[in-house]
Scaffold this motif. Sequence first.
Motif, short mmCIF file in Angstrom:
data_model
loop_
_atom_site.label_atom_id
_atom_site.label_comp_id
_atom_site.label_asym_id
_atom_site.label_seq_id
_atom_site.Cartn_x
_atom_site.Cartn_y
_atom_site.Cartn_z
N LEU A 24 4.50 -8.00 -1.63
CA LEU A 24 5.72 -7.37 -0.99
C LEU A 24 5.74 -6.32 -1.48
O LEU A 24 6.04 -5.31 -1.61
N ASN A 25 5.13 -5.60 -2.76
CA ASN A 25 5.13 -4.63 -3.76
C ASN A 25 4.75 -3.47 -3.00
O ASN A 25 5.18 -2.21 -2.89
N PRO A 26 3.18 -3.75 -2.53
CA PRO A 26 3.14 -2.47 -1.44
C PRO A 26 3.88 -2.41 -0.47
O PRO A 26 3.63 -1.01 -0.05
N LEU A 27 4.47 -3.36 0.65
CA LEU A 27 4.90 -2.78 1.68
C LEU A 27 6.27 -1.99 1.31
O LEU A 27 7.10 -1.04 2.04
N LEU A 74 -3.25 -4.77 -10.08
CA LEU A 74 -2.21 -5.77 -10.85
C LEU A 74 -2.34 -6.79 -9.53
O LEU A 74 -2.92 -8.51 -10.32
N ASP A 75 -1.52 -6.81 -8.11
CA ASP A 75 -1.52 -7.49 -7.47
C ASP A 75 -2.69 -8.14 -6.75
O ASP A 75 -3.13 -9.08 -6.51
N MET A 76 -3.92 -7.28 -6.75
CA MET A 76 -4.86 -7.92 -6.02
C MET A 76 -5.39 -8.59 -7.05
O MET A 76 -6.20 -9.56 -6.76
N SER A 77 -5.62 -8.84 -8.83
CA SER A 77 -5.87 -9.08 -9.69
C SER A 77 -5.67 -10.57 -9.82
O SER A 77 -6.08 -12.15 -9.37
N TYR A 78 -4.11 -10.76 -9.95
CA TYR A 78 -3.25 -11.57 -9.67
C TYR A 78 -3.39 -12.91 -8.52
O TYR A 78 -3.13 -13.92 -8.85
N SER A 79 -3.41 -12.32 -7.30
CA SER A 79 -3.11 -12.92 -5.93
C SER A 79 -4.96 -13.71 -6.48
O SER A 79 -4.79 -14.70 -6.23
N SER A 80 -6.03 -12.44 -6.85
CA SER A 80 -7.22 -13.55 -6.78
C SER A 80 -6.78 -14.16 -7.64
O SER A 80 -8.66 -14.98 -7.53
N VAL A 81 -6.52 -14.66 -8.74
CA VAL A 81 -6.65 -15.88 -9.79
C VAL A 81 -5.62 -17.34 -8.85
O VAL A 81 -6.79 -17.85 -8.71
N THR A 82 -5.17 -17.09 -8.29
CA THR A 82 -4.74 -18.32 -7.86
C THR A 82 -5.27 -18.93 -6.31
O THR A 82 -5.35 -19.73 -5.61
N ALA A 83 -5.20 -17.53 -5.41
CA ALA A 83 -5.23 -17.77 -3.86
C ALA A 83 -6.42 -18.92 -3.35
O ALA A 83 -6.36 -19.00 -2.71
N PHE A 136 -4.39 -7.95 -0.05
CA PHE A 136 -5.58 -7.86 -0.93
C PHE A 136 -5.75 -6.69 -0.11
O PHE A 136 -6.14 -5.25 -1.35
N LEU A 137 -5.83 -6.17 1.25
CA LEU A 137 -6.62 -4.91 2.16
C LEU A 137 -5.00 -3.69 1.40
O LEU A 137 -5.34 -2.90 0.79
N THR A 138 -3.58 -4.40 1.64
CA THR A 138 -2.74 -2.94 1.77
C THR A 138 -2.75 -2.66 0.02
O THR A 138 -2.86 -1.50 -0.63
N ASN A 139 -3.07 -3.41 -0.96
CA ASN A 139 -2.95 -3.14 -2.55
C ASN A 139 -4.23 -2.84 -2.25
O ASN A 139 -4.58 -1.41 -3.42
N PHE A 140 -5.55 -2.87 -2.06
CA PHE A 140 -6.70 -1.74 -2.32
C PHE A 140 -6.00 -0.69 -1.90
O PHE A 140 -7.18 -0.06 -2.39
N LEU A 141 -5.46 -0.40 -0.09
CA LEU A 141 -5.68 0.64 0.02
C LEU A 141 -4.56 1.54 -0.80
O LEU A 141 -5.19 3.12 -0.35
N ILE A 142 -3.20 1.18 -1.12
CA ILE A 142 -3.25 2.27 -1.61
C ILE A 142 -3.85 2.34 -3.24
O ILE A 142 -3.65 3.66 -2.90
N LEU A 143 -4.77 1.55 -4.24
CA LEU A 143 -5.47 2.65 -5.15
C LEU A 143 -6.19 2.97 -4.43
O LEU A 143 -6.09 4.33 -5.17
N PHE A 199 0.12 7.43 -10.22
CA PHE A 199 -1.31 6.63 -11.31
C PHE A 199 -0.30 4.86 -11.72
O PHE A 199 -1.27 4.08 -11.55
N PHE A 200 0.21 4.95 -11.80
CA PHE A 200 1.32 3.97 -12.74
C PHE A 200 1.10 2.68 -10.97
O PHE A 200 0.92 1.15 -11.04
N LEU A 201 1.45 3.12 -9.71
CA LEU A 201 1.70 2.66 -8.76
C LEU A 201 0.50 2.11 -8.49
O LEU A 201 -0.09 1.48 -8.46
N GLY A 202 -1.15 2.77 -8.93
CA GLY A 202 -2.25 2.64 -8.71
C GLY A 202 -2.80 1.46 -9.17
O GLY A 202 -3.15 0.32 -9.38
N ASN A 203 -2.26 0.94 -11.00
CA ASN A 203 -2.04 -0.02 -11.16
C ASN A 203 -1.45 -1.35 -11.09
O ASN A 203 -2.22 -2.20 -10.96
N LEU A 204 -0.11 -0.59 -9.97
CA LEU A 204 0.41 -2.05 -9.92
C LEU A 204 -0.61 -2.76 -8.52
O LEU A 204 -0.23 -4.22 -8.62
N ALA A 205 -0.82 -1.90 -8.01
CA ALA A 205 -1.73 -2.32 -7.56
C ALA A 205 -2.94 -3.08 -7.56
O ALA A 205 -3.42 -4.27 -6.62
#
Length: 300
Positions: free
Chosen positions: A271-274, A55-64, A25-32, A47-53
């Motif tokens: 992994l994506n933001p890293l 998405l990754d925040m949202s997807y992990s928040s659905v399951t984790a 959450f923190l790494t993707n939020f930082l990129i965004l 712009f696309f990378l921010g949308n990907l970040a």
Amino acid sequence: MSLSDNQKISYLLFIIFLLIYMMTFLTNFLILLLVLTCAHLHTPMYFFLGNLAFLDMSYSSVTAPRMLRHLATQHWSISFPECIAQMFFVIYFGTSEAFLLSSMSYDRYVAICRPLHYSQVMSWGTCTQMVSLVWSSAFFAPFMYIFFLRRLTFCGPNFIHNFFCDLPHLLQISCSDTSINVLVVIVVNLAMGPSDFYVRPCPYVRIFRTVFKIRSSDGKRKAFSTCTSHLIVVFVYYASITFIYLVPNTSNLLTLNQVVTVIYALITPLLNPLIYSLRNKDLKVALRRTLHIDGTRRST
């Protein structure tokens, strides 16, 4: 189904997965945040990378969060409406990421193969339309699945062999005939899949052709460096999702399937933001400036 019947192992997994989720959450939020606030990152690629970040925040928040709750309380249950809602967002965010990765591959194609026309082809209007299409078209698949899922009854086994709700697992435990639902899945994949699978590899075929025509090794290295991160992200994403949905979920592979699902649902969004941040000089510079540790600023 519980990830472990041992309470001590469950608590250990809770700590590990909590740290992974927090880092994700923190790494993707930082990129965004960097993409939104740093002027030199206001380009189509970021712009696309921010949308990907996002998405990754949202997807992990659905399951984790729910998995962490289950690990902490050892109460592995979910109501049917909550299960349907979780399934909807799992499919929606997963489909959105697939479409977004295709859009990003097209962006890399234009940047390498048509650099002189890049600003004209990838205008802000075009990028906004592409991302809007990604977010809107991804609703089609989960909407169709849930619409036809309403005709099924669930009266028998109620154990899902996973730590979150997904369509294949719900079809497995239904008491009704699921042939129509399977047909809907095939039709939806045939309707949405070919265009996505066509858009994604074609840009890289042309990219490789263009790069191999470059005579200098330094030129080839610079050209490949612009798309290497994206290729790594695409490979990790589709390698895990292919195993989860195409490999038969037999008892012999059940444990391995759970491990790959954990990687797909929890590790990949981290992994994506890293991958992007470690290989991207612009993001490193933006981070240093944001944290006020840029060399020029420090010297003044």
